[in-house]
Design a protein around this motif. Sequence first.
Motif, short mmCIF file in Angstrom:
data_model
loop_
_atom_site.label_atom_id
_atom_site.label_comp_id
_atom_site.label_asym_id
_atom_site.label_seq_id
_atom_site.Cartn_x
_atom_site.Cartn_y
_atom_site.Cartn_z
N GLU A 141 14.84 -41.55 -37.27
CA GLU A 141 14.83 -41.00 -35.44
C GLU A 141 15.30 -39.67 -36.27
O GLU A 141 15.58 -39.00 -35.44
CB GLU A 141 15.70 -42.01 -35.18
CG GLU A 141 15.27 -42.89 -34.77
CD GLU A 141 16.48 -44.39 -34.04
OE1 GLU A 141 15.52 -44.76 -33.75
OE2 GLU A 141 17.79 -43.95 -34.86
N ASP A 142 16.50 -39.37 -37.04
CA ASP A 142 17.70 -38.60 -37.31
C ASP A 142 16.46 -37.25 -37.87
O ASP A 142 16.34 -35.92 -37.49
CB ASP A 142 18.38 -38.48 -38.31
CG ASP A 142 19.72 -39.36 -38.22
OD1 ASP A 142 19.45 -39.52 -36.88
OD2 ASP A 142 20.12 -39.32 -38.73
N ALA A 145 14.15 -36.32 -34.67
CA ALA A 145 14.81 -35.27 -34.15
C ALA A 145 15.25 -33.81 -34.15
O ALA A 145 15.25 -32.69 -33.42
CB ALA A 145 15.73 -35.80 -33.45
N ILE A 150 14.51 -32.41 -30.54
CA ILE A 150 15.26 -33.13 -29.46
C ILE A 150 16.10 -33.60 -29.75
O ILE A 150 16.29 -34.19 -31.26
CB ILE A 150 14.19 -34.16 -28.63
CG1 ILE A 150 12.91 -34.86 -30.35
CG2 ILE A 150 12.81 -33.49 -28.18
CD1 ILE A 150 12.15 -35.85 -28.80
N SER A 151 16.97 -35.14 -28.69
CA SER A 151 18.25 -35.75 -29.34
C SER A 151 17.96 -37.08 -30.28
O SER A 151 16.54 -38.01 -29.80
CB SER A 151 18.92 -36.26 -28.24
OG SER A 151 18.19 -36.99 -27.23
N ASP A 152 18.58 -37.90 -30.49
CA ASP A 152 18.04 -39.13 -31.61
C ASP A 152 17.65 -39.75 -30.01
O ASP A 152 16.86 -41.15 -30.55
CB ASP A 152 19.73 -39.55 -31.93
CG ASP A 152 19.67 -38.55 -33.43
OD1 ASP A 152 18.91 -37.55 -33.69
OD2 ASP A 152 20.51 -39.15 -33.74
N GLU A 154 16.19 -39.72 -27.42
CA GLU A 154 14.54 -39.77 -27.10
C GLU A 154 13.99 -39.95 -27.86
O GLU A 154 12.49 -40.63 -27.19
CB GLU A 154 14.52 -38.28 -26.95
CG GLU A 154 15.22 -37.26 -25.77
CD GLU A 154 15.47 -35.95 -25.74
OE1 GLU A 154 14.17 -35.58 -24.99
OE2 GLU A 154 16.11 -35.70 -26.34
N VAL A 155 14.24 -39.77 -29.09
CA VAL A 155 13.62 -40.34 -30.38
C VAL A 155 13.48 -41.63 -30.62
O VAL A 155 12.75 -42.83 -30.41
CB VAL A 155 13.87 -40.02 -31.63
CG1 VAL A 155 12.99 -40.61 -32.95
CG2 VAL A 155 13.59 -37.72 -31.44
#
Length: 206
Positions: A141-142, A145, A150-152, A154-155
Amino acid sequence: MAKPKTEFAVNQKIVYPSQGVGKITEIFKKDFNNEPTFYYKIYLEVSDMNVMVPVSKAKDLGIRAIVSKEEAKAALNSISEDFEPPTSDWKLRYQMNLDLLKKGTISDIAAIVRCLYHRSKVKELPILERKLYDNAKKLLEDEIAEALGISDKEVEAMLHEKLEPLGLRIEKKPAFTDEDEDEDEYEEDSSSSEKDSDDFSSEDDD
């Protein structure tokens, strides 16, 4: 001693396998065993920790740049691709995925998430595998992102969209298999050996 040519620059975001996304905050010289040595100072946000890594060791430790947008999207899409179901021998499965985590490419991390999510829908994961899954999912995720800007959160939602159809295709199996009998004993052994196998990871500079 002249400053060496470095692969990474100050303020560059990188990935430190098993540790997560970090930022090069400084490149400096320090004597080590009476030899002048250049180091990267890396801030790891997920653990709120600074680590020092010799510039000459960074490649051996698998430290790398954040992947491109295309590579991030490919890793994300690979989550929902068909694949061979993981072995039911959880100790073998754990070691295979641990090796992938140490390699640390984004495709390896995505493969761990897919494998362990798949297995979790067949039978609840042992504690060690659950920790491995959570760690791999956070790493994935990190980096995605960072790569996509984009933000964590959103992922995380995007990952859920990829994983949910996978879970629906899996037929539930009986809750107990012979391979799981010595789960607890193995977890105790692995927990102690895991502590001994950390690479260069947590050299705090304070």
